[in-house]
Each structure stands twice: as C-alpha cells, then as structure tokens.
Design an enzyme around this catalytic site. Structure first.
Site, PDB file in Angstrom:
ATOM      1  N   THR A  26       0.848  -1.190   0.000  1.00  0.00           N
ATOM      2  CA  THR A  26       0.000   0.000   0.000  1.00  0.00           C
ATOM      3  C   THR A  26       0.884   1.240   0.000  1.00  0.00           C
ATOM      4  O   THR A  26       1.952   1.241   0.608  1.00  0.00           O
ATOM      5  CB  THR A  26      -1.032  -0.010   1.155  1.00  0.00           C
ATOM      6  OG1 THR A  26      -2.063   0.931   0.887  1.00  0.00           O
ATOM      7  CG2 THR A  26      -0.409   0.312   2.512  1.00  0.00           C
ATOM      8  N   CYS A  32      -2.962   7.621   7.965  1.00  0.00           N
ATOM      9  CA  CYS A  32      -3.549   6.284   7.859  1.00  0.00           C
ATOM     10  C   CYS A  32      -2.551   5.254   8.417  1.00  0.00           C
ATOM     11  O   CYS A  32      -1.360   5.512   8.478  1.00  0.00           O
ATOM     12  CB  CYS A  32      -3.844   5.928   6.409  1.00  0.00           C
ATOM     13  SG  CYS A  32      -5.049   7.008   5.624  1.00  0.00           S
ATOM     14  N   HIS A  49      -5.658  -0.902   4.955  1.00  0.00           N
ATOM     15  CA  HIS A  49      -5.228   0.502   4.948  1.00  0.00           C
ATOM     16  C   HIS A  49      -6.320   1.292   5.672  1.00  0.00           C
ATOM     17  O   HIS A  49      -7.348   1.626   5.100  1.00  0.00           O
ATOM     18  CB  HIS A  49      -5.053   0.962   3.501  1.00  0.00           C
ATOM     19  CG  HIS A  49      -4.522   2.354   3.332  1.00  0.00           C
ATOM     20  ND1 HIS A  49      -3.537   2.659   2.429  1.00  0.00           N
ATOM     21  CD2 HIS A  49      -4.848   3.537   3.917  1.00  0.00           C
ATOM     22  CE1 HIS A  49      -3.278   3.968   2.469  1.00  0.00           C
ATOM     23  NE2 HIS A  49      -4.077   4.518   3.357  1.00  0.00           N
TER      24      HIS A  49
END
Lengths: 165, 211
Positions: A26, A32, A49
């Site tokens: 990711t 995040c 995520h």
C-alpha cells in the site's frame, strides 16, 4: 524472488489477503495506518489501509468496514481464519499514523494519526494478536510492502530512506 | 453516492465558478509576485474515490509539495495548493535570484521552505478571500502548513473529515500555469474540498439550493 510474484495493491480504506510468493503493498500512508496480520506457518497474510480510528465516527448508514480500525481488523482476522489461518498463530506488524502537518488549531482530525495507532493497537490486543514490529508516528509518509513468505515488512519513505521490520 | 447524483448541472456550474473566482484571484497574486503572466485553466469539478483523488496528481507515491489549510467557519473544508519539487525550486530561484537552492535531497534549506510557505500563504489567502467575498460566507482559514512528501500521505489529510460520511470526494480542481509552456513552466493545482455539510450552505448562499 521470481518474475511470477504478484504485488497485490491495497488502496485507501481497502483490505486484501495474499499467499506467498505474492506480496501486499500500500502506498502513501500518512496518518492512515497499514495493518498486516499474518500466519507465517502457512505463509498467509492480510493487509488493511485504515483511515479512521472508530466506526462510530461514521455518519453514513452504509459502513465501509475497511475504513475504520475496529471493523477493518475484525474483517481482516475473519478473512484470514476463513482461509485457514490459525488464530493462535496470528501475528501483526503495523506502520503509519504520522502527523503530516502541524497546525496551531487543535482540531481533532489533525491528530488522527496518533488515534489511529492507538485504535489499531487496542483492537489487535482485543483479538490477542501480538504486534511483532511497528514503525509509527513521525511526520513522514510511508509506502509499505509485506512478504508473507518471510514475514518481512519493507518500509519506504521520501525523507527517511528505506527500512525493513 | 446519493448526494452527488442529486447535484444539478446548475449547482455543478456554481462549484466551477467558485474555482474560477478563487483561483483567478490567486493567479493574479502569483503573477504580481513573480512578475510573470499566469493563466488559469477552466476549473473542473471532480467526483473521485480516494484512490482516484491521488491519481489526479500522479499517484499516491509521487512526491509533491503541498500547502494545506483547513477552513473553519460556516462552510468548513480543506484546501491544497499542490506543485512539483522542481516547481518549488523554480519559485525559490526566481524570488531569491539564487539558483543554488535544491529540494532534491533533505535536509531542505530553511530559507527555501520559508519562501514556499509564504507563497502558499499568499495564494491560498487570495483564493479564499475571493471565495468569501463572492459567497458572503465567513471563512476562517487555519495557518497554512507546508509539506513535501508522498501525494497519498498529504492528500489523505484533507479527506479525513469527509471520509466520515463518504468514500468519495468532491474536488474543485483548478490549474494555474504560465502560458507558452517550456521547462520553466509555472504550474500548480488548487484543490478545494468542501466538507459534505458545506455544499448546502454554499448553494444556499448563492441561491442555487433548489433541486
């Protein structure tokens, strides 16, 4: 590594499962948090995520479970168990939760990185999944890639170089 | 996403007009600052998933320079002025007359960062002043914050508030650039991301709230 290995891309507020020799990746984690839960003995892993700490923050009837720390981790563990992972063998690695901008205003949303890390840690503890390594906080973005084969999490940053945990 | 489907053409045009007025004023400010001609492209109102939002500036991993501020007040939202690290160097070279500033590798020069911060301050201030005058909505911007990092990490900060409600962002995207492109081209994007509750207030203020 051979050429047939797939890199499975995990988007924002997304969740994917992969077997070795594939890897999970990711990109551009800021506040995040990238959560990896894996069973090394069967070389199976999942990555989420996570954007926000708590599904009760949702103001929408249709909940995207992959967006919130609590629901995403529940879903991640469920999918791994469905694919044959054994609960007691599950371990996790996490990265992200940075504070990208510093503001004088004390808006809650601006400290969401910290709160995401806390919420992820709490939820993993709730499921009795230990965190074997983490790279969290700071003020830099991260791109992460996890290899279910070795259990290694590679972390790339713009300003702080690359590392493996 | 139900809210977006309900937007009328007239309302979409209104959002474009907001981009026009805001970025037009910012382009004028930049033009004065650099003493160069700066044009503005027709604003686009984009409805994008979070991943698509990152693609608008070249993907989540692409390194960008960003000036970000939060708008508080009656119509809260997030605002970005985004440009490339090469562009950042040109800004600093142009203003200082010193070609040695480089943003290729950290640590970045303080003086350079300070100049970029100030440019961001002036441009975002011009945008919001015009917007506030046009809509008569009281907007209180935070002090802009500067970051040079992965686009995903930067832009997701502006998606946090709206992500509580939606998996899509409505982005008023306006590009300003120098006419007659060459390598020294000045080019940057303004992203205005109103929080979901702000749309109704903006439409009401401009008298286009009737569906």
């Amino acid at each position: 590594m051979n050429a047939t290995n797939q890199i499975i891309k995990v988007g924002i507020a997304d969740l994917k499962i992969a077997n070795a020799p594939d890897s999970l990746r990711t990109t551009g984690l800021g506040s995040c948090v990238g959560v990896v839960v894996y069973d090394l003995s069967i070389k199976l892993a999942g990555m989420a995520h996570v954007m926000l700490p708590d599904s009760t923050m949702s103001r929408n009837g249709e909940l995207n479970e992959m967006k919130f720390a609590d629901t995403a981790i529940d879903l991640l563990i469920k999918q791994l168990l469905d694919k044959g992972a054994r609960r007691y063998a599950l371990k996790s690695k996490i990265a992200g939760g940075a504070q990208m901008f510093t503001f004088s205003t004390s808006s809650d949303m601006m400290r969401v990185g910290n709160r995401n890390v806390e919420a992820v840690t709490e939820r993993l503890k709730h499921h009795r999944v230990s965190i074997t390594a983490q790279d969290v906080g700071g003020n830099n973005g991260r791109t992460i890639e996890f290899f279910p084969e070795s259990g290694i999490l590679k972390i790339r940053t713009v300003n702080m170089g690359e590392s493996e945990i | 996403m139900s809210f977006i489907e309900k937007l009328s053409t007239y309302q979409l045009d209104t959002l474009k007009e907001i981009g026009n007025i805001g970025a037009g004023n910012a382009a004028t400010a930049l033009s004065k600052l650099l003493n160069r001609k700066i044009d503005m492209q027709t604003p686009a109102v984009r409805i994008a998933s979070f991943d698509e939002t990152m693609e608008l500036v070249g993907g989540a991993e692409k390194v960008i320079v960003s000036v970000f501020l939060r708008i508080e007040g009656e119509a809260p939202g997030s605002m970005f002025y985004l440009f490339s690290p090469e562009q950042a160097e040109q800004f600093v070279h142009h203003i200082t007359g010193n070609d040695e500033f480089s943003f290729a590798n950290p640590p970045y020069p303080d003086m350079g960062l300070s100049i970029l911060h100030e440019i961001g301050n002036i441009l975002s201030g011009s945008y919001l002043t015009a917007l506030s005058d046009f809509t008569k909505i009281n907007m209180q911007p935070s002090v802009p914050s500067l970051s040079m990092d992965m686009a995903g990490a930067i832009i997701s900060e502006g998606l946090m508030e709206l992500s509580r409600e939606s998996d899509h962002a409505i982005i008023i995207d306006t590009m300003i650039q120098e006419p007659e492109s060459d390598k020294e081209d000045i080019e940057g994007h303004f992203f205005l991301l109103p929080d979901p509750e702000s749309f109704e207030r903006i439409f009401k203020a401009l008298g286009v709230n009737d569906q």
